[in-house]
Structures are given as structure tokens and as C-alpha cells.
Design a protein around this motif. Structure first.
Motif, PDB file in Angstrom:
ATOM      1  N   CYS A 100       0.802  -1.227   0.000  1.00 49.89           N
ATOM      2  CA  CYS A 100       0.000   0.000   0.000  1.00 49.89           C
ATOM      3  C   CYS A 100       0.840   1.285   0.000  1.00 49.89           C
ATOM      4  O   CYS A 100       0.320   2.362   0.313  1.00 49.89           O
ATOM      5  CB  CYS A 100      -0.971   0.020   1.182  1.00 49.89           C
ATOM      6  SG  CYS A 100      -2.664  -0.495   0.722  1.00 49.89           S
ATOM      7  N   ALA A 101       2.116   1.184  -0.366  1.00 50.39           N
ATOM      8  CA  ALA A 101       3.002   2.348  -0.273  1.00 50.39           C
ATOM      9  C   ALA A 101       2.579   3.490  -1.192  1.00 50.39           C
ATOM     10  O   ALA A 101       2.867   4.651  -0.911  1.00 50.39           O
ATOM     11  CB  ALA A 101       4.439   1.933  -0.596  1.00 50.39           C
ATOM     12  N   ASP A 102       1.911   3.180  -2.301  1.00 48.49           N
ATOM     13  CA  ASP A 102       1.501   4.227  -3.238  1.00 48.49           C
ATOM     14  C   ASP A 102       0.023   4.567  -3.124  1.00 48.49           C
ATOM     15  O   ASP A 102      -0.524   5.277  -3.976  1.00 48.49           O
ATOM     16  CB  ASP A 102       1.818   3.801  -4.675  1.00 48.49           C
ATOM     17  CG  ASP A 102       3.315   3.814  -4.963  1.00 48.49           C
ATOM     18  OD1 ASP A 102       4.058   4.487  -4.228  1.00 48.49           O
ATOM     19  OD2 ASP A 102       3.733   3.147  -5.928  1.00 48.49           O
ATOM     20  N   GLY A 103      -0.641   4.073  -2.087  1.00 47.42           N
ATOM     21  CA  GLY A 103      -2.053   4.375  -1.888  1.00 47.42           C
ATOM     22  C   GLY A 103      -2.258   5.616  -1.032  1.00 47.42           C
ATOM     23  O   GLY A 103      -1.316   6.336  -0.693  1.00 47.42           O
ATOM     24  N   LEU A 104      -3.515   5.873  -0.682  1.00 47.83           N
ATOM     25  CA  LEU A 104      -3.882   7.023   0.138  1.00 47.83           C
ATOM     26  C   LEU A 104      -4.469   6.553   1.462  1.00 47.83           C
ATOM     27  O   LEU A 104      -5.095   5.492   1.526  1.00 47.83           O
ATOM     28  CB  LEU A 104      -4.913   7.890  -0.592  1.00 47.83           C
ATOM     29  CG  LEU A 104      -4.449   8.546  -1.894  1.00 47.83           C
ATOM     30  CD1 LEU A 104      -5.624   9.239  -2.579  1.00 47.83           C
ATOM     31  CD2 LEU A 104      -3.325   9.535  -1.626  1.00 47.83           C
ATOM     32  N   PHE A 130      -0.933  -0.391  -5.877  1.00 43.49           N
ATOM     33  CA  PHE A 130      -0.324   0.391  -4.805  1.00 43.49           C
ATOM     34  C   PHE A 130       0.847  -0.278  -4.081  1.00 43.49           C
ATOM     35  O   PHE A 130       1.533   0.382  -3.310  1.00 43.49           O
ATOM     36  CB  PHE A 130      -1.393   0.767  -3.778  1.00 43.49           C
ATOM     37  CG  PHE A 130      -2.531   1.572  -4.356  1.00 43.49           C
ATOM     38  CD1 PHE A 130      -2.284   2.644  -5.182  1.00 43.49           C
ATOM     39  CD2 PHE A 130      -3.848   1.244  -4.073  1.00 43.49           C
ATOM     40  CE1 PHE A 130      -3.317   3.392  -5.729  1.00 43.49           C
ATOM     41  CE2 PHE A 130      -4.893   1.980  -4.601  1.00 43.49           C
ATOM     42  CZ  PHE A 130      -4.633   3.054  -5.436  1.00 43.49           C
ATOM     43  N   HIS A 179       1.352   7.782   5.713  1.00 43.55           N
ATOM     44  CA  HIS A 179       0.652   6.537   5.458  1.00 43.55           C
ATOM     45  C   HIS A 179       0.125   6.477   4.035  1.00 43.55           C
ATOM     46  O   HIS A 179      -0.312   7.480   3.461  1.00 43.55           O
ATOM     47  CB  HIS A 179      -0.515   6.360   6.431  1.00 43.55           C
ATOM     48  CG  HIS A 179      -0.083   6.003   7.812  1.00 43.55           C
ATOM     49  ND1 HIS A 179      -0.915   5.401   8.720  1.00 43.55           N
ATOM     50  CD2 HIS A 179       1.113   6.154   8.446  1.00 43.55           C
ATOM     51  CE1 HIS A 179      -0.263   5.207   9.870  1.00 43.55           C
ATOM     52  NE2 HIS A 179       0.964   5.664   9.721  1.00 43.55           N
ATOM     53  N   GLY A 180       0.160   5.265   3.484  1.00 41.32           N
ATOM     54  CA  GLY A 180      -0.570   4.962   2.270  1.00 41.32           C
ATOM     55  C   GLY A 180      -1.909   4.366   2.675  1.00 41.32           C
ATOM     56  O   GLY A 180      -2.513   4.761   3.663  1.00 41.32           O
ATOM     57  N   CYS A 181      -2.367   3.358   1.927  1.00 38.10           N
ATOM     58  CA  CYS A 181      -3.643   2.735   2.261  1.00 38.10           C
ATOM     59  C   CYS A 181      -3.454   1.620   3.291  1.00 38.10           C
ATOM     60  O   CYS A 181      -2.324   1.199   3.574  1.00 38.10           O
ATOM     61  CB  CYS A 181      -4.324   2.196   1.003  1.00 38.10           C
ATOM     62  SG  CYS A 181      -3.346   1.054  -0.013  1.00 38.10           S
ATOM     63  N   TYR A 235       2.764   2.289   5.454  1.00 40.54           N
ATOM     64  CA  TYR A 235       3.561   3.487   5.186  1.00 40.54           C
ATOM     65  C   TYR A 235       3.639   3.806   3.695  1.00 40.54           C
ATOM     66  O   TYR A 235       3.716   2.901   2.854  1.00 40.54           O
ATOM     67  CB  TYR A 235       4.971   3.314   5.748  1.00 40.54           C
ATOM     68  CG  TYR A 235       4.983   2.799   7.165  1.00 40.54           C
ATOM     69  CD1 TYR A 235       4.306   3.473   8.170  1.00 40.54           C
ATOM     70  CD2 TYR A 235       5.637   1.613   7.488  1.00 40.54           C
ATOM     71  CE1 TYR A 235       4.280   2.996   9.471  1.00 40.54           C
ATOM     72  CE2 TYR A 235       5.625   1.119   8.786  1.00 40.54           C
ATOM     73  CZ  TYR A 235       4.943   1.815   9.772  1.00 40.54           C
ATOM     74  OH  TYR A 235       4.910   1.329  11.054  1.00 40.54           O
ATOM     75  N   ASN A 236       3.643   5.104   3.388  1.00 37.41           N
ATOM     76  CA  ASN A 236       3.925   5.544   2.025  1.00 37.41           C
ATOM     77  C   ASN A 236       5.433   5.735   1.858  1.00 37.41           C
ATOM     78  O   ASN A 236       6.210   5.417   2.773  1.00 37.41           O
ATOM     79  CB  ASN A 236       3.143   6.822   1.687  1.00 37.41           C
ATOM     80  CG  ASN A 236       3.499   7.998   2.604  1.00 37.41           C
ATOM     81  OD1 ASN A 236       4.551   8.018   3.250  1.00 37.41           O
ATOM     82  ND2 ASN A 236       2.609   8.979   2.661  1.00 37.41           N
ATOM     83  N   SER A 237       5.858   6.222   0.708  1.00 38.19           N
ATOM     84  CA  SER A 237       7.300   6.337   0.458  1.00 38.19           C
ATOM     85  C   SER A 237       7.968   7.273   1.448  1.00 38.19           C
ATOM     86  O   SER A 237       9.129   7.048   1.831  1.00 38.19           O
ATOM     87  CB  SER A 237       7.542   6.817  -0.980  1.00 38.19           C
ATOM     88  OG  SER A 237       6.950   8.094  -1.198  1.00 38.19           O
TER      89      SER A 237
END
Length: 306
Positions: free
Chosen positions: A97-101, A111, A270-272, A276-278
Motif C-alpha cells: 500500500c506504499a503508493d495508496g492514500l 499500490f 501513510h498509504g492505504c 507506510y507511504n514512500s
């Protein structure tokens, strides 16, 4: 099959157009690069997503080959650097989910992104080739959602037990392990400690052939009701006692205040699906970088990623 997500990096560069998702159970030609200048170019194709089918070979990616434009030819690959890292982990290591919202759609083929995970960023910062063996939901014991990591490690493809991996094909300088948060309350138990001890011994057994035994780094932080750190720290120390085979284990603690902030701040980090996001993975990498460098006695070869 669910399909897989890929990233084509050309001459060490990529942008949003470099990502693509392959359709499941369909043979199809995908354009990885176009309008390149005449001359030598380097292509690295990254598989960003994990097998989410989890049944034999049903979720594995298959490659039929590469097509080149008229007059072009494949050259010998660029020589890889001498540093190698191997990561054993769960969804945080897989880049789930790193590229999610935050609170957004959960879609593995859109994601998930191991390239921007803390493991990927750490490896590039250190100039190291890396292999990630990560299964979302996995832990040390059968109490974790996807069971114990040792169930998958020796398989060439994680969910297919018919083909065993030949460890002699790729020997790392270090194995970096981050597991335990999916074990919940079990992470405090003697059963968890024994499972972790067996995992460390498993690593030593599988790489017993190595002229220079890989170091074993054990990352840990407390979160989500799981506190495996006391067990992991103790087992790591006990693993080193009286050893004569050259293997050594290192306990690498996350900064707990920073880790708590990272888990709280959904908007920035955070991503989804609460992962965590990038930017969140970058914070983890920045925390771990100097600690890993000290353990491995490696200076940094790059600049911090943004």
C-alpha cells in the motif's frame, strides 16, 4: 491470479509512466521503453508486488522474453556492485500500500511498491543489490495471519513447496530481518522466542557454505499491541554465545519515539490500509541507515532519497 505490478528503470531513471500492471493469466507485450537515443542503455525491471493468490504457482509472474527494435541487440549486463543484502519481512518490507492514500482503496496491483520500501531505499543508499523475501501478514508463529515465515523461505516460489531454493545461487553480506508485529500478544511468549531462535539457526544452516558468513541484523520496534523486542534482543544475544561458525547476530532497535510518531501521522506518512507511504519508508530508512552501517562497517555510497 491478481496480476502483478512492475517498474522499468532505464539508465537509473524512472517516472510515473515507468510503472505498469500486468494482466492476470494473459500473455501480452508491454512496452518498457521507447524513443531512446542511439547508444548503450541499461534496463532494470522490478517486480513490485508479491504473490497475493497464495496457492502453488497460480500467483507467480512468468516472462516469455524481450523484444528489441530492428538493429538493436542485448549486451552483457553492467557489472553489479559487490554489496548484497537480503531482507526477510512482512507487509512493511514488501511495500504494501506504499503508493495508496490513507483510508483509500486497497489494491495490490496498483499500490504495492517494494522499490520505495525502507528495504529498497536502504539498499540503494548503501549501493547494495537486494533481494526481498516478504509475505504480507506473515510472522514467526502460526498465530500471525499468514503463519510463520519459515514455511516459505526455502521455496523458490513462496507458495509452491515442490521446488526448493538453492541458497548457493545468491549469498548476501547480511540478512536483515524485521518480523514480529503480526504475532500480536504471542510476540511476548516463549514460543515466539523459540521460533525466532530457530529462524536465526535456519539462516546459519542455509548459508553455512559461505566463505564469509552473512551477518544477521534484527530490526525491532513496538507497535499495534505487539512487543517482540525483548524476546528478539535476548534471542539475538544468545545466538552469539559460544559460536565458532563465524555467524553473528545484531539487534537493531528502531527509535521508538519516531516509530510512534510515524504510526500516528497518517496524513504525511501513510498509504492505504494503515501502511507506510514512500515518505514513511524514508523515515524508517533514515533511522536504520547509521545503525546498519555500524553493524556492517559500511560507509554510505549515495545521497538520501527524497
Amino acid at each position: 491470479a491478481t496480476g502483478d505490478r512492475f517498474l522499468a528503470v532505464i539508465d537509473e531513471c524512472h517516472d510515473a509512466s515507468s510503472y505498469f500492471s500486468a494482466e492476470p493469466q494473459v500473455w501480452k507485450l508491454y512496452v518498457l521503453a521507447s524513443n531512446l537515443s542511439t547508444g548503450r542503455h541499461n534496463l532494470t525491471l522490478w517486480k513490485l508486488s508479491e504473490d497475493m493468490v497464495g496457492k502453488g504457482l497460480q500467483g507467480t509472474a512468468r516472462f516469455a522474453g524481450f523484444e528489441l527494435p530492428f538493429g538493436a541487440s542485448l549486451l552483457s549486463p553492467a557489472q553489479a556492485g559487490s554489496r548484497r543484502l537480503e531482507f526477510w519481512g512482512d507487509s512493511d518490507t514488501a511495500g504494501w500500500c506504499a503508493d495508496g492514500l490513507p483510508h483509500g482503496e486497497i489494491n495490490q496491483t496498483r499500490f504495492e511498491n517494494v522499490y520505495v520500501s525502507w528495504a529498497g531505499q536502504l539498499s540503494r543508499e548503501l549501493g547494495a543489490a537486494f533481494v526481498t523475501e516478504a509475505v504480507s501478514g506473515v510472522g514467526l508463529t502460526a498465530d500471525s495471519p499468514y503463519g510463520a515465515m519459515r514455511w516459505f523461505l526455502d521455496n523458490t516460489c513462496p507458495f509452491d513447496g515442490k521446488a526448493s531454493w538453492n541458497y548457493k545461487l545468491w549469498s548476501p553480506d547480511a540478512i536483515v530481518i524485521w518480523l514480529g508485529l503480526n504475532d500480536g500478544n504471542s510476540s511476548r511468549s516463549s514460543a515466539f522466542a523459540e521460533a525466532y531462535r530457530q529462524l536465526l539457526e535456519h539462516a546459519a544452516s542455509k548459508y553455512s557454505f559461505a566463505a564469509i558468513p552473512p551477518k544477521i541484523l534484527n530490526v525491532c520496534g513496538q507497535a499495534f499491541g505487539a512487543d517482540p523486542c525483548q524476546n528478539i534482543k535476548r534471542v539475538s544475544a544468545e545466538f552469539n554465545q559460544g559460536r565458532k561458525d563465524g555467524f553473528r547476530s545484531y539487534y537493531v532497535a528502531l527509535d521508538q519515539n519516531g516509530f510512534d510518531m510515524l504510526n500516528r501521522d497518517e496524513v504525511r506518512y501513510h498509504g492505504c490500509d494503515g501502511h507506510y507511504n514512500s515518505r514513511g519508508h524514508r523515515l524508517l530508512m533514515q533511522d536504520l541507515l547509521p545503525k546498519v552501517q555500524r553493524s556492517l562497517e559500511w560507509p554510505s555510497d549515495g545521497q538520501l532519497l527524497v
